[in-house]
Design an enzyme around this catalytic site. Structure first.
Site, PDB file in Angstrom:
ATOM      1  N   VAL A 112      -3.152 -56.783  34.214  1.00  0.00           N
ATOM      2  CA  VAL A 112      -2.891 -57.666  33.063  1.00  0.00           C
ATOM      3  C   VAL A 112      -1.646 -57.379  32.162  1.00  0.00           C
ATOM      4  CG1 VAL A 112      -5.261 -58.256  33.010  1.00  0.00           C
ATOM      5  CG2 VAL A 112      -4.194 -56.523  31.597  1.00  0.00           C
ATOM      6  N   GLU A 113      -1.079 -58.265  31.403  1.00  0.00           N
ATOM      7  CA  GLU A 113       0.050 -58.031  30.571  1.00  0.00           C
ATOM      8  C   GLU A 113       1.053 -57.769  31.371  1.00  0.00           C
ATOM      9  OE1 GLU A 113      -0.720 -56.255  26.763  1.00  0.00           O
ATOM     10  OE2 GLU A 113      -2.262 -57.648  25.984  1.00  0.00           O
ATOM     11  N   GLY A 114       1.539 -58.496  32.501  1.00  0.00           N
ATOM     12  CA  GLY A 114       2.654 -57.949  33.172  1.00  0.00           C
ATOM     13  C   GLY A 114       2.161 -57.005  34.297  1.00  0.00           C
ATOM     14  N   SER A 123      -5.037 -58.317  20.103  1.00  0.00           N
ATOM     15  CA  SER A 123      -3.630 -58.168  21.105  1.00  0.00           C
ATOM     16  C   SER A 123      -3.089 -59.736  21.078  1.00  0.00           C
ATOM     17  CB  SER A 123      -4.071 -57.674  22.462  1.00  0.00           C
ATOM     18  OG  SER A 123      -3.181 -58.197  23.676  1.00  0.00           O
ATOM     19  N   ARG A 172       2.059 -54.900  23.617  1.00  0.00           N
ATOM     20  CA  ARG A 172       1.798 -54.231  25.023  1.00  0.00           C
ATOM     21  C   ARG A 172       2.115 -52.723  24.759  1.00  0.00           C
ATOM     22  NH1 ARG A 172       4.785 -57.038  29.877  1.00  0.00           N
ATOM     23  NH2 ARG A 172       6.663 -57.325  28.253  1.00  0.00           N
TER      24      ARG A 172
END
Ligand code: FAD
Length: 825
Positions: free
Chosen positions: A504-506, A214, A382
């Protein structure tokens, strides 16, 4: 009286002409001509003379004037442009970079109020290549077989060395790296399917493998690295010699990641015995996945150049660099412990770490471009890793819960027969269908080069929320079986790990409140970003030209959406265009309706609230929900078609679409109830819900049809849960459950014989084994039939039992023995 009815009829006809022109988005010139003739006919034949006629003719005169380009530009657009410039909300550089990242795809169509379905329906389905399929059937299946969830999550708090070695050897970390650097070069769909399979059996392996595939060093190098950097690092990353991590988050900068206080100062220093221009770095980061074992540290920091050694700017902004983890001054290696999911995750600090300038990813010319690089890559990434993890975990939960509820009996019935359990099972199955559709269709778009930033945020938020709801539901269906941890528990660790994906990731609250609509409104809107760009053009004449085109396009679009919203709501969207007929055509029509209503509501809220909308997070979140519901429902329809429209799966499609469109309706209603400008809200309600809220959530009966499909070994169950690790072998309870389900199905007539005999009083009540014995004795069952039922009972008992432990096996430290109190003297 007659003349009154004549007037009414003519008035309706005139309004109808206006609505039809707006509904069909007919251009200004044609609309003016058609309206001109219509108003003329109205004045001549409708017996209406008076104020209304005057207003109509003045309105028409206004339209005629607007058709004159130079008059319109100078007298209307120019003052509006000046006003617009003065009220335009300020957008920071980081916000702008996030807004401009990625592409606009199907999301743009939904925002248009009139989606062009051909754009979606003509897109080929995602397909695995032969290599990807072979990797799934071979190394992925083998890795799943090697993963012992209890050993990893409880005994070792890590994956064992042989698993690490296998992961590296088979290049699981290199799925996104091109073959010429030694990687596997899989498509986004291929990566998603590998991760989904892993997530169906072990969340630690799935997250560990997800990270290097990622946003991180490999991805950044591939897109922005210099050739020299690619040659230096990518082969090592592909072979697993180098373990990467990427450190952005710190104690002071979590969701607001752009506010990182970590610094890099351009200065002179000694490196490899020579004096060079380099960067002196100081950082404090936490929560960094793979950091404790990383050899290559990706780092985000703010770059300053006080002595102007690399340019004339004092401050370059967020910059991304790659630094060997053993560089002097780096502290790394300690671990966090994320909810019993012992993926390698930990903090790192750097104190006066001096590195050469070529550590910057892409070299010194990429100084200050770190945030843009991260946003651009997140725009696609994402949509893959976290959504596919959630999908894989969700599929496994449905597979297990469908079978478990069929073999687990209470009150002398499989628990799947109880409506309460059925309601939960139907919800789980349909939600997983939605997530599967979203992942496979969006991955197909990614595979074709799209980087759809807003859909990626939708997938990140909704698939992980679906994962959370499905994990919760699976726990409820399993009762104590899901709660008691141990080697026999196949749910507990996934349930525990869910908040990681949420965060995670926002983090999800932020993603819903700020990103989906907040970014989508400007990013996907057909005119807003263009208007902003036109207004920002320093050349006034050019700016005016561009602004004029976009502004009047925008006005036409808004008028059309108001008309479409009203007409589609009045007609329940029955006459709107669909790509084809058939049982799903109504859902396409309802999406058409909500697309127009959403576009209208979004436009009006941007116009009336302006920059304030950014702070009205609840309103923004509700509009984001409406947008997401339409997006997900269209993914469901497309996925159904991609699978050949199997009739048996229709209940899943209908349940998913009904729930999503019902949510769209309810969130629009909630938006209007809370909209601060009440007269505007009333007007919008009249246009969006002229007949009230008429859409209903899925019926119970539809849910029961789904229960039948997933609690029996059907093709729909296989299709829905395809891609999980379901091989029947001793270490895989999920595989065992299917075998037991098939056995239970085969034994169903025999169980009925026993039940009937008991009801008829031929045999007496007792536990299942006693009943089988009596049935055999009394000739209700043959010896072979009795053996079949005993086998089934044995399989069921093996699956419903749970683990127990000696106290000493559970704690990591032995508790001190309680001191005996001295007896009182
Ligand atoms: C297991 C794990 C692995 C991770 N891996 C990495 C990694 O490899 N690299 C890395 O750099 N980072 C990593 N992270 C960090 C992760 O990205 C952050 O945890 C995340 O950005 C949230 O920051 P925070 O935890 O500080 O929460 P906070 O930012 O403190 O947020 C707390 C809550 O406030 C909400 N919130 C914040 N601002 C707003 C707003 N404006 N509107 C509405 N709600 C808001 C958030 O949604 C959240 O619910 C990892 C984290 C975890 C837990």
């Amino acid at each position: 009286m007659f003349s009154f009815f004549l007037w009414i009829a003519w008035s309706i006809a005139l309004v109808g002409v206006g609505l039809a022109l707006a509904y069909r988005r007919v251009d200004l010139m044609t609309s003016t001509i058609v309206l001109g003739f219509s108003i003329l006919a109205y004045t001549l034949f409708s017996n209406s003379h008076g104020l209304l006629d005057l207003v109509l003719w003045i309105g028409l005169a206004g339209l005629v004037l607007l058709n004159n380009d130079s008059l319109r530009r100078d007298k209307v657009t120019a003052p509006l442009l000046r006003l617009y410039k003065s009220i335009l909300p300020s957008i920071s550089a980081t916000e702008r970079e996030a807004l401009e990242a990625g592409t606009v795809w199907w999301d743009g169509e939904l925002f248009s109020g009139q989606p062009n379905w051909a754009k979606l329906t003509s897109m080929p389905a995602a397909k695995l290549s032969d290599e990807e399929q072979a990797f799934l059937n071979g190394p992925t299946e083998e890795l799943c077989r090697m993963l012992d969830d209890w050993q990893i999550t409880h005994e070792l708090a890590d994956m064992p060395p042989e698993v690490w070695a296998y992961i590296k050897e088979q290049r699981f970390f290199a799925m996104i790296i091109p073959k010429n650097y030694g990687g596997l070069e899989f498509s986004p769909y291929g990566v998603a399917m590998v991760l989904a399979k892993l997530a169906s059996c072990n969340t630690v392996a799935a997250s560990t493998i997800g990270v290097p595939n990622s946003l991180g060093p490999a991805e950044l190098l591939l897109h922005y690295g210099t050739e020299e950097q690619k040659e230096r690092y990518l082969p090592g990353l592909a072979s697993g010699e180098e373990i990467p991590c990427f450190a952005l988050t710190g104690p002071r900068a979590g969701s607001d990641a752009a506010s990182i206080p970590d610094t890099g100062i351009v200065c002179k220093g000694k490196f490899g015995g020579k004096e060079i221009i380099g960067i002196r770095l100081n950082w404090d980061k936490r929560y960094i996945t793979l950091a404790p074992i990383a050899t290559l540290l990706g780092l985000a920091f703010k770059l300053y150049d006080p002595d102007h050694l690399i340019g004339d700017k004092d401050e370059h902004g967020i910059t991304a660099a790659l630094i060997p983890a053993n560089t002097k001054g780096i502290t790394i290696g300690r671990r966090h412990f994320p909810l019993n999911n012992p993926l390698q995750n930990g903090p790192t600090q750097g104190k006066d770490v001096f590195v050469p300038l070529d550590c910057i990813i892409g070299g010194p010319e990429r100084a200050g471009q770190g945030w843009r690089m991260l946003m651009e890559q997140l725009a696609a990434g994402r949509a893959v890793v976290l959504p596919s993890n959630a999908m894989g975990g969700g599929k496994a939960a449905v597979w297990a819960s469908g079978a478990y509820s069929r073999i687990r009996q209470q009150f002398n019935l499989p628990i799947s027969r109880f409506e309460g359990i059925g309601e939960v099972l139907a919800r789980m199955a349909a939600e997983v269908y939605t997530a599967t559709a979203a992942v496979s269709v969006t991955c197909a778009a990614l595979g074709r080069g799209e980087k759809p930033a807003v859909p990626s945020a939708i997938l990140k938020y909704h698939c992980t929320e679906i994962g959370r709801r499905v994990a919760n539901d699976a726990m409820d269906v399993h009762g104590g079986k899901g709660i008691s941890l141990g080697p026999k528990n196949y749910l507990g660790r996934t349930y525990q790990a869910i908040p990681i994906a949420i965060t995670v990731e926002g983090a999800n609250i932020l993603t819903r409140s700020l990103i989906i609509f907040g970014q989508g409104a400007i990013r996907c809107h057909p005119y807003v970003l263009k208007e902003m760009e036109a207004a920002a053009n320093p050349d006034f004449e050019q700016s005016l030209d561009e602004f004029d085109t976009h502004l009047f396009g925008h006005i036409g679009y808004a008028v059309s959406n108001a008309a479409r919203s009203f007409v589609l709501a009045l007609t329940h969207a029955k006459l709107s265009d669909v790509p084809h007929g058939g049982p799903t055509s109504r859902y396409y029509q309802h999406i058409n309706r909500y697309s127009a209503a959403f576009a209208l509501a979004a436009d009006v809220s941007m116009l009336t609230l302006g920059g304030e909308l950014k702070r009205k997070e609840s309103l923004s979140a509700r509009l984001g929900d409406v947008f997401s519901s339409m997006y997900l429902a269209s993914m469901v329809l497309k996925h159904y078609e991609n699978q050949g429209s199997p009739e048996a799966d229709l209940p899943l499609v209908e349940w998913s679409c009904r729930r999503l469109l019902y949510q769209a309706q309810e969130q629009l209603h909630g938006f209007l109830r809370n909209f601060p400008n009440r007269p505007v809200a009333a007007l919008l309600r009249g246009l969006i819900f002229p007949r009230g809220r008429m859409y209903f959530s899925p019926a119970d009966e539809l849910g029961q049809q789904i229960v039948e499909l997933i609690t029996h070994p059907t093709e729909t169950r296989d299709r829905l849960c395809a891609g999980i690790y379901s091989t029947d072998e001793p270490g895989n309870p999920i595989g065992r459950l299917q075998t037991a389900l098939v056995a239970a199905e085969a034994a169903s007539p025999l169980e009925a014989k026993v039940r009937d005999a008991r009801r008829a009083g031929v045999i007496e009540d007792g536990d299942p084994l006693a009943l089988i014995a009596q049935a055999e004795e009394t000739g209700v069952l043959t010896g072979e039939e009795a053996r079949q039922l005993r086998d089934l009972d044995e399989q069921v008992m093996a699956l419903i039992t749970v683990d127990d432990f000696d106290s000493s096996e559970l704690g990591t430290k032995t508790a001190p023995k309680p001191r005996r109190k001295k007896p009182a003297a």
